[in-house]
Design an enzyme around this catalytic site. Structure first.
Site, PDB file in Angstrom:
ATOM      1  N   GLN A 104      36.466  41.159  50.577  1.00 14.51           N
ATOM      2  CA  GLN A 104      37.050  42.430  50.177  1.00 14.51           C
ATOM      3  C   GLN A 104      35.909  43.413  49.923  1.00 14.51           C
ATOM      4  OE1 GLN A 104      40.195  43.131  50.159  1.00 14.51           O
ATOM      5  NE2 GLN A 104      41.253  41.170  50.083  1.00 14.51           N
ATOM      6  N   TYR A 140      46.360  31.034  53.846  1.00 16.28           N
ATOM      7  CA  TYR A 140      45.325  32.006  54.253  1.00 16.28           C
ATOM      8  C   TYR A 140      44.319  32.244  53.107  1.00 16.28           C
ATOM      9  CZ  TYR A 140      49.709  33.314  56.710  1.00 16.28           C
ATOM     10  OH  TYR A 140      50.914  33.315  57.370  1.00 16.28           O
ATOM     11  N   ASN A 161      38.937  33.564  47.428  1.00 15.58           N
ATOM     12  CA  ASN A 161      38.881  34.765  46.596  1.00 15.58           C
ATOM     13  C   ASN A 161      39.939  34.748  45.494  1.00 15.58           C
ATOM     14  OD1 ASN A 161      38.021  37.521  46.004  1.00 15.58           O
ATOM     15  ND2 ASN A 161      39.934  38.182  46.943  1.00 15.58           N
ATOM     16  N   GLU A 218      43.453  27.002  54.942  1.00 15.47           N
ATOM     17  CA  GLU A 218      42.641  27.970  55.698  1.00 15.47           C
ATOM     18  C   GLU A 218      42.215  27.290  56.989  1.00 15.47           C
ATOM     19  OE1 GLU A 218      40.804  30.792  57.397  1.00 15.47           O
ATOM     20  OE2 GLU A 218      41.693  31.268  55.449  1.00 15.47           O
ATOM     21  N   ASP A 223      48.383  35.857  51.448  1.00 10.48           N
ATOM     22  CA  ASP A 223      47.613  37.074  51.766  1.00 10.48           C
ATOM     23  C   ASP A 223      47.328  37.026  53.263  1.00 10.48           C
ATOM     24  OD1 ASP A 223      46.016  39.301  51.859  1.00 10.48           O
ATOM     25  OD2 ASP A 223      44.355  38.442  50.708  1.00 10.48           O
ATOM     26  N   CYS A 227      47.969  43.728  53.629  1.00 10.42           N
ATOM     27  CA  CYS A 227      47.107  44.833  54.060  1.00 10.42           C
ATOM     28  C   CYS A 227      47.815  45.718  55.079  1.00 10.42           C
ATOM     29  CB  CYS A 227      45.791  44.304  54.632  1.00 10.42           C
ATOM     30  SG  CYS A 227      45.995  43.261  56.094  1.00 10.42           S
ATOM     31  N   GLU A 233      46.730  48.548  50.537  1.00 17.36           N
ATOM     32  CA  GLU A 233      46.837  47.157  50.099  1.00 17.36           C
ATOM     33  C   GLU A 233      47.976  47.088  49.089  1.00 17.36           C
ATOM     34  OE1 GLU A 233      44.609  43.442  50.884  1.00 17.36           O
ATOM     35  OE2 GLU A 233      44.207  45.507  51.551  1.00 17.36           O
TER      36      GLU A 233
END
Length: 363
Positions: free
Chosen positions: A184, A213, A218, A234, A296, A321, A355
């Site tokens: 980010q 994801y 994060n 992931e 996300d 996003c 976002e």
């Protein structure tokens, strides 16, 4: 030119209107700093005779003198990047081996004023021993980390990552952020996103969290403090490696990372396909008691089969996003869930990007 507040109001109005069909509650808005909010920046290098400058080009136009925007500084980027830009340009201008056929530079910084900046110098030539010697001297002189790139070459003089430190609810989390990897860019807004996600999760330590994801972890790290266990997925090997380092560095012991895509995890959940990767890691989906799913996804949103899995969870925390694909997914999810909260994070001021965070509770 609109003011910051004007552009933020435009985004607020747009997102409010997009969410109107879903009877969403009033939008919460998290504004950004107006300047010096980006920890990443990249520029072309423009050569005119012996002179060089940082350059960008008008959006949607060919990189040429007609669309050229020369830069001495870049107020969007962090103060540390702006401080370094003239020093780097001056030093490389005085060194023929470093300036020759140099055409791009990338900066990766952190919120910490004590942390070194990672600088990637990209060339249209093969990098040899003379380049490496000059680059090492530059690295020492400017107290930075340098990576050299050319076609088929990547020369890491010291390291290819920075370590970001983000504070969430009074606890500091360390993140290894790799050169070329996704992070980010607006770290201060990222802290606000992490805090909101943790508030949305509440105190669920008797239950488990599924995250799709997860990237470099994060959201995974702070969210792990609110659940008994976390299973995060992931597909990128690089991101999984970074996430594993972050888990270890932060001494967190209730997270498991499965290298599966969202589509593959959906197959594993349904029992339609077995995955050796889960067996090898000792991950048994039947041993989890999930109450919440955190997603996300990329700009394309969540695929139809994965949406069916998402809809099975009591609580859904969705960070998006792309308002367009978010709304496409919400048309399906509101059949089973009610929107409890909606927030706008101004991650990218003065751009059209938005976002969004959404908390959904099962009806």
């Amino acid at each position: 030119m609109t003011t910051y507040n004007e552009q933020l109001q435009q985004k607020t109005n747009y997102l409010t209107e997009k969410l109107r069909p879903f009877h969403a509650p009033k939008l919460q808005v998290f504004p950004s700093a107006e300047q010096h909010y980006r920890q990443r920046a990249e520029f072309r290098i423009w050569h005119e005779g012996d002179a060089m400058s940082y350059a960008m080009f008008q959006a949607g136009q060919k990189a040429s003198s007609a669309s050229l925007i020369k830069l001495d500084n870049f107020p969007t980027a962090a103060h540390s990047i702006n401080d370094l830009m003239p020093k780097l340009m001056h030093a490389i201008s005085d060194c023929p081996v470093l300036r020759e056929r140099w055409y791009q530079v990338e900066f990766l910084a952190t919120l910490s004023v004590d942390s070194k900046i990672l600088v990637t110098l990209i060339y249209h030539k093969r990098l040899d021993d003379a380049w490496e010697a000059a680059a090492r001297q530059l690295q020492n002189d400017l107290n930075i980390w340098i990576i050299g790139r050319s076609r088929g070459q990547k020369i890491v003089l010291k390291q290819d990552f920075v370590t970001e430190k983000l504070t969430v609810h009074g606890r500091e989390f360390q993140y290894r952020q790799l050169e070329g990897g996704f992070t980010q860019p607006n770290a201060q807004i990222c802290e606000k996103m992490l805090a909101w996600a943790c508030n949305a999760a509440g105190n669920s330590k008797q239950f488990d969290l599924l995250e799709l994801y997860c990237g470099n972890g994060n959201f995974t790290l702070p969210l792990s403090q609110h659940f008994r266990r976390v299973l995060a997925t992931e597909i990128s090997k690089t991101s999984v490696a970074a996430a594993q380092w972050n888990i270890s560095a932060n001494q967190i012991n209730n997270i498991q990372i499965a290298r599966l895509s969202a589509e593959e995890l959906t197959e594993a959940f349904s029992g339609s396909r077995a995955f050796q990767r889960l067996t090898t890691q000792g991950i048994d989906l039947q041993h989890y008691d999930f109450s919440t799913i955190f997603i996300d996804p990329p700009r394309a949103g969540v695929d139809d089969e994965t949406l069916k899995l998402v809809a099975k969870f009591e609580h859904i925390i969705y960070v998006s996003c792309n308002p367009e694909t978010l709304c496409e997914n919400l048309h399906y999810l509101i059949k089973t869930h009610k929107i409890q909260e909606v927030v706008l994070f101004d991650q990218f001021p003065f751009t059209h990007h938005i976002e969004t965070g959404v908390l959904l509770i099962k009806k």
